[in-house]
Design a protein around this motif. Sequence first.
Motif, PDB file in Angstrom:
ATOM      1  N   TYR A  58     -20.914 -77.150 -50.595  1.00 40.48           N
ATOM      2  CA  TYR A  58     -22.086 -76.881 -49.327  1.00 40.48           C
ATOM      3  C   TYR A  58     -23.274 -76.293 -50.183  1.00 40.48           C
ATOM      4  O   TYR A  58     -22.990 -75.705 -51.396  1.00 40.48           O
ATOM      5  CB  TYR A  58     -21.359 -75.823 -48.524  1.00 40.48           C
ATOM      6  CG  TYR A  58     -20.991 -74.584 -48.821  1.00 40.48           C
ATOM      7  CD1 TYR A  58     -19.846 -74.307 -49.657  1.00 40.48           C
ATOM      8  CD2 TYR A  58     -21.831 -73.533 -49.030  1.00 40.48           C
ATOM      9  CE1 TYR A  58     -19.328 -73.156 -50.325  1.00 40.48           C
ATOM     10  CE2 TYR A  58     -21.387 -72.030 -49.620  1.00 40.48           C
ATOM     11  CZ  TYR A  58     -20.325 -72.073 -50.263  1.00 40.48           C
ATOM     12  OH  TYR A  58     -19.807 -70.718 -50.560  1.00 40.48           O
ATOM     13  N   ARG A  59     -24.162 -76.403 -49.560  1.00 45.95           N
ATOM     14  CA  ARG A  59     -25.447 -75.987 -50.128  1.00 45.95           C
ATOM     15  C   ARG A  59     -25.704 -74.747 -49.345  1.00 45.95           C
ATOM     16  O   ARG A  59     -25.767 -73.531 -49.694  1.00 45.95           O
ATOM     17  CB  ARG A  59     -26.403 -76.848 -50.166  1.00 45.95           C
ATOM     18  CG  ARG A  59     -26.751 -77.578 -51.354  1.00 45.95           C
ATOM     19  CD  ARG A  59     -27.867 -78.695 -50.971  1.00 45.95           C
ATOM     20  NE  ARG A  59     -27.091 -80.074 -51.504  1.00 45.95           N
ATOM     21  CZ  ARG A  59     -26.236 -80.882 -50.961  1.00 45.95           C
ATOM     22  NH1 ARG A  59     -25.942 -80.379 -49.584  1.00 45.95           N
ATOM     23  NH2 ARG A  59     -25.882 -81.908 -51.310  1.00 45.95           N
ATOM     24  N   CYS A  60     -26.259 -75.018 -48.029  1.00 40.40           N
ATOM     25  CA  CYS A  60     -26.577 -73.874 -47.096  1.00 40.40           C
ATOM     26  C   CYS A  60     -25.453 -73.197 -46.505  1.00 40.40           C
ATOM     27  O   CYS A  60     -24.352 -73.941 -46.263  1.00 40.40           O
ATOM     28  CB  CYS A  60     -27.816 -74.160 -46.322  1.00 40.40           C
ATOM     29  SG  CYS A  60     -29.231 -74.410 -47.165  1.00 40.40           S
ATOM     30  N   PHE A  61     -25.502 -71.961 -45.993  1.00 43.70           N
ATOM     31  CA  PHE A  61     -24.585 -71.401 -45.268  1.00 43.70           C
ATOM     32  C   PHE A  61     -24.186 -72.164 -43.769  1.00 43.70           C
ATOM     33  O   PHE A  61     -23.034 -72.045 -43.156  1.00 43.70           O
ATOM     34  CB  PHE A  61     -24.754 -70.094 -44.908  1.00 43.70           C
ATOM     35  CG  PHE A  61     -24.636 -69.078 -46.162  1.00 43.70           C
ATOM     36  CD1 PHE A  61     -23.425 -69.145 -46.787  1.00 43.70           C
ATOM     37  CD2 PHE A  61     -25.715 -68.468 -46.757  1.00 43.70           C
ATOM     38  CE1 PHE A  61     -23.348 -68.255 -47.783  1.00 43.70           C
ATOM     39  CE2 PHE A  61     -25.669 -67.568 -47.935  1.00 43.70           C
ATOM     40  CZ  PHE A  61     -24.474 -67.714 -48.504  1.00 43.70           C
ATOM     41  N   PHE A  62     -25.159 -72.761 -43.338  1.00 47.11           N
ATOM     42  CA  PHE A  62     -24.938 -73.448 -42.057  1.00 47.11           C
ATOM     43  C   PHE A  62     -23.838 -74.510 -42.448  1.00 47.11           C
ATOM     44  O   PHE A  62     -23.077 -74.690 -41.663  1.00 47.11           O
ATOM     45  CB  PHE A  62     -26.109 -74.280 -41.698  1.00 47.11           C
ATOM     46  CG  PHE A  62     -27.391 -73.826 -41.776  1.00 47.11           C
ATOM     47  CD1 PHE A  62     -27.724 -72.883 -40.937  1.00 47.11           C
ATOM     48  CD2 PHE A  62     -28.322 -74.295 -42.833  1.00 47.11           C
ATOM     49  CE1 PHE A  62     -29.033 -72.339 -41.284  1.00 47.11           C
ATOM     50  CE2 PHE A  62     -29.456 -73.967 -42.821  1.00 47.11           C
ATOM     51  CZ  PHE A  62     -29.952 -72.707 -42.056  1.00 47.11           C
ATOM     52  N   GLU A  63     -23.974 -75.008 -43.545  1.00 49.07           N
ATOM     53  CA  GLU A  63     -22.988 -76.387 -44.206  1.00 49.07           C
ATOM     54  C   GLU A  63     -21.757 -75.690 -44.112  1.00 49.07           C
ATOM     55  O   GLU A  63     -20.746 -76.300 -43.611  1.00 49.07           O
ATOM     56  CB  GLU A  63     -23.741 -76.818 -45.325  1.00 49.07           C
ATOM     57  CG  GLU A  63     -23.480 -78.217 -45.344  1.00 49.07           C
ATOM     58  CD  GLU A  63     -24.075 -78.729 -46.847  1.00 49.07           C
ATOM     59  OE1 GLU A  63     -25.233 -78.227 -47.228  1.00 49.07           O
ATOM     60  OE2 GLU A  63     -23.489 -79.629 -47.407  1.00 49.07           O
ATOM     61  N   LEU A  64     -21.604 -74.565 -44.843  1.00 44.50           N
ATOM     62  CA  LEU A  64     -20.174 -73.943 -44.849  1.00 44.50           C
ATOM     63  C   LEU A  64     -19.497 -73.688 -43.699  1.00 44.50           C
ATOM     64  O   LEU A  64     -18.151 -73.996 -43.288  1.00 44.50           O
ATOM     65  CB  LEU A  64     -20.371 -72.694 -45.731  1.00 44.50           C
ATOM     66  CG  LEU A  64     -19.076 -71.881 -45.928  1.00 44.50           C
ATOM     67  CD1 LEU A  64     -18.036 -72.441 -46.673  1.00 44.50           C
ATOM     68  CD2 LEU A  64     -19.426 -70.563 -46.635  1.00 44.50           C
ATOM     69  N   ALA A  65     -20.461 -72.992 -42.594  1.00 42.54           N
ATOM     70  CA  ALA A  65     -20.038 -72.849 -41.315  1.00 42.54           C
ATOM     71  C   ALA A  65     -19.364 -73.939 -40.551  1.00 42.54           C
ATOM     72  O   ALA A  65     -18.506 -74.354 -39.953  1.00 42.54           O
ATOM     73  CB  ALA A  65     -21.100 -71.854 -40.418  1.00 42.54           C
ATOM     74  N   LEU A  66     -20.294 -75.056 -40.597  1.00 43.25           N
ATOM     75  CA  LEU A  66     -20.229 -76.290 -39.954  1.00 43.25           C
ATOM     76  C   LEU A  66     -18.699 -77.201 -40.547  1.00 43.25           C
ATOM     77  O   LEU A  66     -18.139 -77.784 -39.703  1.00 43.25           O
ATOM     78  CB  LEU A  66     -21.198 -77.238 -39.871  1.00 43.25           C
ATOM     79  CG  LEU A  66     -22.375 -76.828 -39.075  1.00 43.25           C
ATOM     80  CD1 LEU A  66     -23.752 -77.538 -39.578  1.00 43.25           C
ATOM     81  CD2 LEU A  66     -22.295 -77.172 -37.458  1.00 43.25           C
ATOM     82  N   VAL A 124     -16.054 -75.757 -41.939  1.00 45.35           N
ATOM     83  CA  VAL A 124     -14.875 -75.061 -41.255  1.00 45.35           C
ATOM     84  C   VAL A 124     -14.534 -75.066 -39.784  1.00 45.35           C
ATOM     85  O   VAL A 124     -13.586 -75.074 -39.173  1.00 45.35           O
ATOM     86  CB  VAL A 124     -14.678 -73.612 -41.984  1.00 45.35           C
ATOM     87  CG1 VAL A 124     -14.415 -73.637 -43.252  1.00 45.35           C
ATOM     88  CG2 VAL A 124     -15.763 -72.644 -41.448  1.00 45.35           C
ATOM     89  N   MET A 125     -15.813 -74.865 -39.087  1.00 41.28           N
ATOM     90  CA  MET A 125     -15.676 -74.935 -37.701  1.00 41.28           C
ATOM     91  C   MET A 125     -15.771 -76.241 -36.754  1.00 41.28           C
ATOM     92  O   MET A 125     -15.622 -76.263 -35.476  1.00 41.28           O
ATOM     93  CB  MET A 125     -16.596 -73.889 -37.261  1.00 41.28           C
ATOM     94  CG  MET A 125     -17.955 -74.042 -36.993  1.00 41.28           C
ATOM     95  SD  MET A 125     -19.407 -73.055 -36.356  1.00 41.28           S
ATOM     96  CE  MET A 125     -18.815 -73.291 -34.569  1.00 41.28           C
ATOM     97  N   GLY A 126     -16.414 -77.256 -37.533  1.00 38.46           N
ATOM     98  CA  GLY A 126     -17.035 -78.240 -36.685  1.00 38.46           C
ATOM     99  C   GLY A 126     -15.835 -79.455 -36.705  1.00 38.46           C
ATOM    100  O   GLY A 126     -14.753 -79.151 -36.900  1.00 38.46           O
TER     101      GLY A 126
END
Lengths: 146, 146
Positions: free
Chosen positions: B15-23, B25-27
Motif C-alpha cells: 500500500y501507499r497511502c493509509f486509505f489503501e491499507l484501510a480499504l 483489510v476492510m474492503g
Amino acid sequence: MSGTCAMKELGGKKYRCFFELALSVMGGKWKPIILYHLGEKGVLRFSELRRGMPEVTDRMLTRQLRELETDGLIVREVFRQVPPRVEYSLTEPGRGLFPILVTMRDWGAGYEKSMGAAPTPAGELYDANRKPQLHPRYQEGGAAQE
Amino acid sequence: MSGTCAMKELGGKKYRCFFELALSVMGGKWKPIILYHLGEKGVLRFSELRRGMPEVTDRMLTRQLRELETDGLIVREVFRQVPPRVEYSLTEPGRGLFPILVTMRDWGAGYEKSMGAAPTPAGELYDANRKPQLHPRYQEGGAAQE
C-alpha cells in the motif's frame, strides 16, 4: 440479524448494502487519493493530480477520472483557451466522502502502528499533527461550485 | 501537492497511502457486512453471521473470517463443548472501523437517492431513522473483550 439487503443496481454496479455501493465508487488504488487531494486542494488540473501520484500512468489516471465523473463524484470542466485548461473538482456527493477518507486515513495510521509496522517516514503525506480540511470552496457558504 | 506516499507492505499487503491499507483489510463484498454486524451485535457465531448474508457460501464466509482474523480485525474464540461453539467478535482496530462503516452506509443511501435510484424497500437493513450503535460490549468501560 436485523435483516439482509436485496440485490440492486446503480450505474452498472451491482450492490447489496450501501457500504458496497460506497466502496464500489470510491474504492480502488487511486480513487481515494484523487478524491482526497481534490477535497483538500479544491480544484486540480490533470498535471497537478498526476504529480501527487507518480506511479500512476496517464492512461490509468484518465480512466479513474472518467469513472469518478460518470459516477457523479467529480466534475470535469474544460476552459476553451490555448492550450485548453481542464480542471477537476468534487461534486456534492464527492465532497461528502472527504470526512470518510480522513477517518480512514487516521484509522490506517493507527492500524499500521498496532500491527507493529515500521513507522511512516517524516515528510510523507501523512502527518498525524495536521488535520486535513475540506477546501473552503466546498464549505457551507463558500464559493459556489457550478 | 502536499507530498506522495512511499510503497510499504504490511501483512503481505502492499500500500501507499493509509486509505489503501484501510480499504485492503476492510474492503470487498462481504467484509464490511461482517464487521458491521459484529459491531452491532457484539458477538456472533458462524451460523448467525451466515443468516445475515444468504448469498455467501460457507467456504467464502470461512475465508473472509480467516482473513479478518489474520489482519487482526476480528477474534475467533472456540469454546470446548459438545458441539464446539465458535464465536467471532471485533478487536480494538476492528471496532474502530464501525463508525467509518456507519458513515459509509449513510453516504451510500444519500448517494443512491441523489443518483435517482429506486428507493430501498422498507424492511431492509437500512433504516434511515435507526442510528446504528456499537454494541455495549465494545463501548468504553463496557465488558472486557479478551
